[in-house]
Design a protein around this motif. Structure first.
Motif: not given
Length: 170
Positions: A27-51
């Protein structure tokens, strides 16, 4: 003498535990479970065009709210008569039950107006968010005016329902 069997049982259980532990993963932490790097938010998607355009949405919502308001008005007289007939009647009596059904029909008509008002609120939030603070927004002004009109209808219906419920209260 009695301690000897207890010690033997304890030693045998310990031996079994050692062999079973080898079959299960750690149950020890595996290398893939370690937190590394930085978090960058996903680009905002534009709202759907009005119908549809805001103007046609507002016209549809006004028509729906007005239809509900008119339905409420059509059912109001009958409900008032039945509420008056049930005034002072015992709870669960025939007159009380019939008046409760009439009140429920009025509340159903009011609910349809509330759905249109909720949709107007959603449009208002989107328009207010999109409006430039220093400049007016035609859509926002139109939505605000219609919201005020529908809110007035709903407030009138609330007052009628409160009065009728007061007559039927047991």
């Amino acid at each position: 003498m009695r301690a000897c069997p207890i010690v033997l049982i304890a030693l045998s259980l310990t031996a079994c535990a050692g062999t079973r532990a080898d079959r299960f993963p750690s149950l020890a932490t595996r290398p893939g479970e370690r937190i590394e790097g930085t978090l960058s938010p996903a680009p905002a998607s534009p709202p759907p065009p009005p119908t549809a355009t805001t103007g046609s949405k507002l016209a549809d919502l006004r028509a729906a709210a007005l239809a509900a308001y008119r339905t409420f008005g059509e059912r109001r007289g009958r409900a008032a008569q039945l509420a008056s007939a049930a005034q002072g009647a015992a709870v669960a009596s025939e007159a009380w039950s019939v008046a409760q059904v009439a009140l429920a029909e009025l509340e159903a008509a009011r609910s349809a107006a509330m759905v249109a008002l909720a949709d107007l609120d959603a449009l208002y939030v989107v328009a207010a968010d999109a409006a430039v603070p220093s400049a007016g927004s035609g859509d926002l002004d139109a939505i605000t005016a219609l919201r005020a009109e529908v809110t007035g209808w709903v407030a009138e219906e609330d007052a009628v329902l409160a009065g009728l419920r007061g007559r039927v209260a047991g």
